[in-house]
Design a protein around this motif. Sequence first.
Motif, PDB file in Angstrom:
ATOM      1  N   ILE A  82     -17.646   1.464 -32.328  1.00  0.00           N
ATOM      2  CA  ILE A  82     -18.840   0.634 -32.444  1.00  0.00           C
ATOM      3  C   ILE A  82     -19.644   0.975 -33.694  1.00  0.00           C
ATOM      4  N   PHE A  83     -19.423   2.161 -34.254  1.00  0.00           N
ATOM      5  CA  PHE A  83     -20.128   2.549 -35.468  1.00  0.00           C
ATOM      6  C   PHE A  83     -19.412   2.042 -36.722  1.00  0.00           C
ATOM      7  N   HIS A  84     -18.136   1.693 -36.578  1.00  0.00           N
ATOM      8  CA  HIS A  84     -17.348   1.155 -37.693  1.00  0.00           C
ATOM      9  C   HIS A  84     -16.667  -0.120 -37.201  1.00  0.00           C
ATOM     10  N   GLU A  85     -17.441  -1.193 -37.033  1.00  0.00           N
ATOM     11  CA  GLU A  85     -16.915  -2.428 -36.467  1.00  0.00           C
ATOM     12  C   GLU A  85     -15.934  -3.127 -37.396  1.00  0.00           C
ATOM     13  N   ASN A  86     -15.918  -2.758 -38.663  1.00  0.00           N
ATOM     14  CA  ASN A  86     -15.018  -3.404 -39.610  1.00  0.00           C
ATOM     15  C   ASN A  86     -13.645  -2.724 -39.667  1.00  0.00           C
ATOM     16  N   ARG A  87     -13.359  -1.803 -38.756  1.00  0.00           N
ATOM     17  CA  ARG A  87     -12.120  -1.033 -38.805  1.00  0.00           C
ATOM     18  C   ARG A  87     -11.455  -1.021 -37.428  1.00  0.00           C
ATOM     19  N   TRP A  88     -10.156  -1.345 -37.417  1.00  0.00           N
ATOM     20  CA  TRP A  88      -9.336  -1.215 -36.217  1.00  0.00           C
ATOM     21  C   TRP A  88      -8.236  -0.204 -36.514  1.00  0.00           C
ATOM     22  N   ASP A  89      -8.068   0.761 -35.609  1.00  0.00           N
ATOM     23  CA  ASP A  89      -7.039   1.782 -35.774  1.00  0.00           C
ATOM     24  C   ASP A  89      -5.906   1.530 -34.783  1.00  0.00           C
ATOM     25  N   TYR A  90      -4.709   1.437 -35.334  1.00  0.00           N
ATOM     26  CA  TYR A  90      -3.499   1.325 -34.528  1.00  0.00           C
ATOM     27  C   TYR A  90      -2.744   2.634 -34.681  1.00  0.00           C
ATOM     28  N   ALA A  91      -2.731   3.413 -33.632  1.00  0.00           N
ATOM     29  CA  ALA A  91      -2.014   4.694 -33.652  1.00  0.00           C
ATOM     30  C   ALA A  91      -0.824   4.590 -32.713  1.00  0.00           C
ATOM     31  N   PHE A  92       0.228   5.292 -33.061  1.00  0.00           N
ATOM     32  CA  PHE A  92       1.427   5.286 -32.238  1.00  0.00           C
ATOM     33  C   PHE A  92       2.047   6.668 -32.274  1.00  0.00           C
ATOM     34  N   SER A  93       2.457   7.147 -31.103  1.00  0.00           N
ATOM     35  CA  SER A  93       3.207   8.402 -31.036  1.00  0.00           C
ATOM     36  C   SER A  93       4.190   8.312 -29.884  1.00  0.00           C
ATOM     37  N   ILE A  94       5.329   8.961 -30.088  1.00  0.00           N
ATOM     38  CA  ILE A  94       6.357   8.989 -29.040  1.00  0.00           C
ATOM     39  C   ILE A  94       7.036  10.348 -29.080  1.00  0.00           C
ATOM     40  N   ARG A  95       7.238  10.896 -27.883  1.00  0.00           N
ATOM     41  CA  ARG A  95       8.027  12.125 -27.715  1.00  0.00           C
ATOM     42  C   ARG A  95       9.095  11.794 -26.701  1.00  0.00           C
ATOM     43  N   ARG A  96      10.323  11.874 -27.130  1.00  0.00           N
ATOM     44  CA  ARG A  96      11.434  11.546 -26.250  1.00  0.00           C
ATOM     45  C   ARG A  96      12.460  12.660 -26.333  1.00  0.00           C
ATOM     46  N   GLN A  97      12.944  13.092 -25.171  1.00  0.00           N
ATOM     47  CA  GLN A  97      13.903  14.188 -25.129  1.00  0.00           C
ATOM     48  C   GLN A  97      15.170  13.772 -25.874  1.00  0.00           C
ATOM     49  N   GLY A  98      15.599  14.600 -26.786  1.00  0.00           N
ATOM     50  CA  GLY A  98      16.802  14.321 -27.556  1.00  0.00           C
ATOM     51  C   GLY A  98      16.536  13.574 -28.851  1.00  0.00           C
ATOM     52  N   ALA A  99      15.276  13.190 -29.113  1.00  0.00           N
ATOM     53  CA  ALA A  99      14.926  12.485 -30.350  1.00  0.00           C
ATOM     54  C   ALA A  99      13.740  13.191 -30.988  1.00  0.00           C
ATOM     55  N   ALA A 100      13.640  13.050 -32.296  1.00  0.00           N
ATOM     56  CA  ALA A 100      12.527  13.686 -33.007  1.00  0.00           C
ATOM     57  C   ALA A 100      11.226  12.971 -32.664  1.00  0.00           C
ATOM     58  N   PRO A 101      10.115  13.709 -32.467  1.00  0.00           N
ATOM     59  CA  PRO A 101       8.838  13.057 -32.187  1.00  0.00           C
ATOM     60  C   PRO A 101       8.375  12.247 -33.399  1.00  0.00           C
ATOM     61  N   GLN A 102       7.672  11.152 -33.124  1.00  0.00           N
ATOM     62  CA  GLN A 102       7.201  10.271 -34.182  1.00  0.00           C
ATOM     63  C   GLN A 102       5.713  10.015 -33.995  1.00  0.00           C
ATOM     64  N   ALA A 103       5.019   9.830 -35.107  1.00  0.00           N
ATOM     65  CA  ALA A 103       3.596   9.483 -35.069  1.00  0.00           C
ATOM     66  C   ALA A 103       3.276   8.652 -36.309  1.00  0.00           C
ATOM     67  N   ARG A 104       2.553   7.546 -36.086  1.00  0.00           N
ATOM     68  CA  ARG A 104       2.146   6.679 -37.190  1.00  0.00           C
ATOM     69  C   ARG A 104       0.728   6.209 -36.955  1.00  0.00           C
ATOM     70  N   HIS A 105       0.065   5.858 -38.055  1.00  0.00           N
ATOM     71  CA  HIS A 105      -1.319   5.406 -37.974  1.00  0.00           C
ATOM     72  C   HIS A 105      -1.523   4.268 -38.970  1.00  0.00           C
ATOM     73  N   LEU A 106      -1.974   3.118 -38.480  1.00  0.00           N
ATOM     74  CA  LEU A 106      -2.212   1.947 -39.308  1.00  0.00           C
ATOM     75  C   LEU A 106      -3.663   1.547 -39.135  1.00  0.00           C
ATOM     76  N   VAL A 107      -4.325   1.167 -40.224  1.00  0.00           N
ATOM     77  CA  VAL A 107      -5.737   0.782 -40.166  1.00  0.00           C
ATOM     78  C   VAL A 107      -5.879  -0.643 -40.692  1.00  0.00           C
ATOM     79  N   ALA A 108      -6.541  -1.489 -39.917  1.00  0.00           N
ATOM     80  CA  ALA A 108      -6.845  -2.855 -40.339  1.00  0.00           C
ATOM     81  C   ALA A 108      -8.334  -2.917 -40.679  1.00  0.00           C
ATOM     82  N   TRP A 109      -8.657  -3.406 -41.882  1.00  0.00           N
ATOM     83  CA  TRP A 109     -10.042  -3.495 -42.348  1.00  0.00           C
ATOM     84  C   TRP A 109     -10.496  -4.952 -42.323  1.00  0.00           C
ATOM     85  N   PHE A 110     -11.690  -5.180 -41.806  1.00  0.00           N
ATOM     86  CA  PHE A 110     -12.233  -6.535 -41.679  1.00  0.00           C
ATOM     87  C   PHE A 110     -13.541  -6.659 -42.442  1.00  0.00           C
ATOM     88  N   GLU A 111     -13.841  -7.886 -42.842  1.00  0.00           N
ATOM     89  CA  GLU A 111     -15.172  -8.262 -43.326  1.00  0.00           C
ATOM     90  C   GLU A 111     -15.640  -9.356 -42.389  1.00  0.00           C
TER      91      GLU A 111
END
Length: 183
Positions: A83-112
Motif C-alpha cells: 500500500i506504500f508503493h501502489e505503483n509496484r507489483w512483485d511477482y516472486a516464485f520459489s520451488i523446492r522439489r526433491q531431486g531437483a535444484a531449488p529455484q527462485a525468481r523475482h519479477l517487478v511490474a511498474w505502473f503509472e
Amino acid sequence: MRSIIPTSLAALALLGLAGCSSLPSWDSLPSVSGDKVLGLVTPYRLEVVQGNVLTKEQVAMVKPGMSRNQVRDLLGSPLLTDIFHENRWDYAFSIRRQGAAPQARHLVAWFEGDTLKSVDVPDDLPSEKEFIASINTFKAGKVPKLELSEEERKALPVPVRPAAQAQEPVGPVRSYPPLEPRS
C-alpha cells in the motif's frame, strides 16, 4: 556368590562402554536436513511451491500501456502489493522439489496510475519447456515402442479362428408362449 555379582556387573559395564565406542559421535551424525537420518532412512520432503510460475512466453505477452487487469489476467495476481508503493507489483516464485535444484525468481511490474510502465525481468527466466525440464525428476529409461509399423503388421501371422460349433443347451429346455397375442 557375593564376588560373582560385582564381577558380572563390572563385565556388563565394560561391554556397555565398548558398545558405545562403536557408535558414531553425535557430532558426526547427519541431521534431518541431510539426505538420510542416521545414515539409514531417507525422509519424505514436502514439495514447496510459492508464488507464480512465470515463463518467457507469459512475460512476452505483457506490453507497456496495458491496464492492471490485463497484466493480472496474463501473469496472475501478484504475490506482493504494497500500500506504500501502489505503483509496484512483485511477482516472486520459489520451488523446492526433491531431486531437483531449488529455484527462485523475482519479477517487478511498474505502473503509472492504472497503466503498465515497465517490467523488470530476471535474466534466468526460463521458457515453459526449460521450466518443465528443470523440475522433472522422472528418470525415464528406454521408452517402449507402442505402435507397429505397416511392415511389422503385414509380417504378423494371420490368427486362426476356430469354427463356431453349435452347443447343446444345458439344463431343461422350456417352451414359452409368444409375447404378443396372435390374431
